[in-house]
Design a protein around this motif. Structure first.
Motif, PDB file in Angstrom:
ATOM      1  N   ASP A 126      22.723 -46.696 -38.189  1.00  0.00           N
ATOM      2  CA  ASP A 126      23.337 -47.851 -37.529  1.00  0.00           C
ATOM      3  C   ASP A 126      22.623 -49.083 -38.084  1.00  0.00           C
ATOM      4  O   ASP A 126      21.417 -49.023 -38.325  1.00  0.00           O
ATOM      5  CB  ASP A 126      23.110 -47.727 -36.017  1.00  0.00           C
ATOM      6  CG  ASP A 126      23.608 -48.919 -35.231  1.00  0.00           C
ATOM      7  OD1 ASP A 126      22.926 -49.969 -35.233  1.00  0.00           O
ATOM      8  OD2 ASP A 126      24.662 -48.795 -34.599  1.00  0.00           O
ATOM      9  N   PRO A 127      23.300 -50.206 -38.268  1.00  0.00           N
ATOM     10  CA  PRO A 127      22.642 -51.385 -38.844  1.00  0.00           C
ATOM     11  C   PRO A 127      21.445 -51.908 -38.036  1.00  0.00           C
ATOM     12  O   PRO A 127      20.561 -52.567 -38.574  1.00  0.00           O
ATOM     13  CB  PRO A 127      23.745 -52.444 -38.884  1.00  0.00           C
ATOM     14  CG  PRO A 127      25.022 -51.700 -38.773  1.00  0.00           C
ATOM     15  CD  PRO A 127      24.724 -50.417 -38.048  1.00  0.00           C
ATOM     16  N   HIS A 128      21.397 -51.602 -36.733  1.00  0.00           N
ATOM     17  CA  HIS A 128      20.327 -52.101 -35.871  1.00  0.00           C
ATOM     18  C   HIS A 128      19.345 -51.005 -35.448  1.00  0.00           C
ATOM     19  O   HIS A 128      18.491 -51.235 -34.597  1.00  0.00           O
ATOM     20  CB  HIS A 128      20.911 -52.768 -34.624  1.00  0.00           C
ATOM     21  CG  HIS A 128      21.879 -53.851 -34.950  1.00  0.00           C
ATOM     22  ND1 HIS A 128      21.496 -55.069 -35.460  1.00  0.00           N
ATOM     23  CD2 HIS A 128      23.229 -53.883 -34.892  1.00  0.00           C
ATOM     24  CE1 HIS A 128      22.555 -55.811 -35.685  1.00  0.00           C
ATOM     25  NE2 HIS A 128      23.621 -55.115 -35.347  1.00  0.00           N
ATOM     26  N   TYR A 129      19.458 -49.823 -36.015  1.00  0.00           N
ATOM     27  CA  TYR A 129      18.631 -48.673 -35.633  1.00  0.00           C
ATOM     28  C   TYR A 129      17.243 -48.836 -36.243  1.00  0.00           C
ATOM     29  O   TYR A 129      17.064 -48.807 -37.442  1.00  0.00           O
ATOM     30  CB  TYR A 129      19.274 -47.397 -36.168  1.00  0.00           C
ATOM     31  CG  TYR A 129      18.760 -46.100 -35.584  1.00  0.00           C
ATOM     32  CD1 TYR A 129      19.560 -45.345 -34.740  1.00  0.00           C
ATOM     33  CD2 TYR A 129      17.506 -45.599 -35.909  1.00  0.00           C
ATOM     34  CE1 TYR A 129      19.130 -44.129 -34.228  1.00  0.00           C
ATOM     35  CE2 TYR A 129      17.061 -44.393 -35.397  1.00  0.00           C
ATOM     36  CZ  TYR A 129      17.879 -43.667 -34.559  1.00  0.00           C
ATOM     37  OH  TYR A 129      17.444 -42.475 -34.053  1.00  0.00           O
ATOM     38  N   TYR A 130      16.249 -49.006 -35.377  1.00  0.00           N
ATOM     39  CA  TYR A 130      14.859 -49.172 -35.806  1.00  0.00           C
ATOM     40  C   TYR A 130      14.059 -48.058 -35.143  1.00  0.00           C
ATOM     41  O   TYR A 130      13.999 -47.958 -33.919  1.00  0.00           O
ATOM     42  CB  TYR A 130      14.323 -50.544 -35.366  1.00  0.00           C
ATOM     43  CG  TYR A 130      12.956 -50.882 -35.909  1.00  0.00           C
ATOM     44  CD1 TYR A 130      12.832 -51.524 -37.136  1.00  0.00           C
ATOM     45  CD2 TYR A 130      11.811 -50.575 -35.200  1.00  0.00           C
ATOM     46  CE1 TYR A 130      11.575 -51.853 -37.646  1.00  0.00           C
ATOM     47  CE2 TYR A 130      10.557 -50.902 -35.692  1.00  0.00           C
ATOM     48  CZ  TYR A 130      10.448 -51.549 -36.915  1.00  0.00           C
ATOM     49  OH  TYR A 130       9.203 -51.881 -37.420  1.00  0.00           O
ATOM     50  N   GLY A 131      13.481 -47.190 -35.946  1.00  0.00           N
ATOM     51  CA  GLY A 131      12.788 -46.048 -35.375  1.00  0.00           C
ATOM     52  C   GLY A 131      11.559 -45.642 -36.157  1.00  0.00           C
ATOM     53  O   GLY A 131      11.318 -46.118 -37.276  1.00  0.00           O
ATOM     54  N   ALA A 132      10.786 -44.758 -35.551  1.00  0.00           N
ATOM     55  CA  ALA A 132       9.607 -44.159 -36.181  1.00  0.00           C
ATOM     56  C   ALA A 132       9.527 -42.718 -35.717  1.00  0.00           C
ATOM     57  O   ALA A 132       9.841 -42.404 -34.563  1.00  0.00           O
ATOM     58  CB  ALA A 132       8.346 -44.908 -35.793  1.00  0.00           C
TER      59      ALA A 132
END
Length: 125
Positions: free
Chosen positions: A101-107
């Motif tokens: 997703d363009p806004h998917y920020y994860g670790a």
């Protein structure tokens, strides 16, 4: 709707040192603990670590991971940093994942038993 999730551990005490720190970053706290398990949540248990009921050694599932909703990118970054400081292994540094997703920020990290966990947000900050 998911009620709660449990993962196996070979060493509850070692896993508690890891999860006590990581869950605090995510706004969860230890609600119940014994020699066989530790349970985390806010007012009800949503995540547990436990020795397997069948007394066989715990093992991580290949292809399985659990994602925790983070309040923002700073929380994702802190989750990753604290996890590594407490015995976790990097499985994907904090960053955007535009393929999801363009806004998917994860670790992503592996806990001390090899269970893959993630913190993710869709918020810009």
């Amino acid at each position: 709707m998911i009620h709660h999730v449990s993962v196996g551990t070979k060493d509850v005490e070692r896993s508690r040192r890891f999860y006590d720190a990581v869950m605090e970053v995510l706004g969860l706290r230890l609600l119940k603990a014994s020699d066989e398990s530790a349970d985390y949540g806010v007012s009800t248990i949503i995540f547990s670590i436990e020795t397997p009921v069948d007394s066989k050694p715990a093992s991580a599932g290949n292809g399985v991971h659990i994602a925790f909703d983070a309040g923002g990118r700073e929380m994702v970054d802190a989750f990753h940093r604290v996890a590594l400081q407490h015995g976790g292994t990097d499985a994907g540094a904090p960053g955007l994942r535009p393929e999801y997703d363009p806004h998917y920020y994860g670790a992503f990290v592996l806990d001390p038993d090899g269970n893959k966990i993630e913190a993710v947000t869709h918020h810009g900050k």
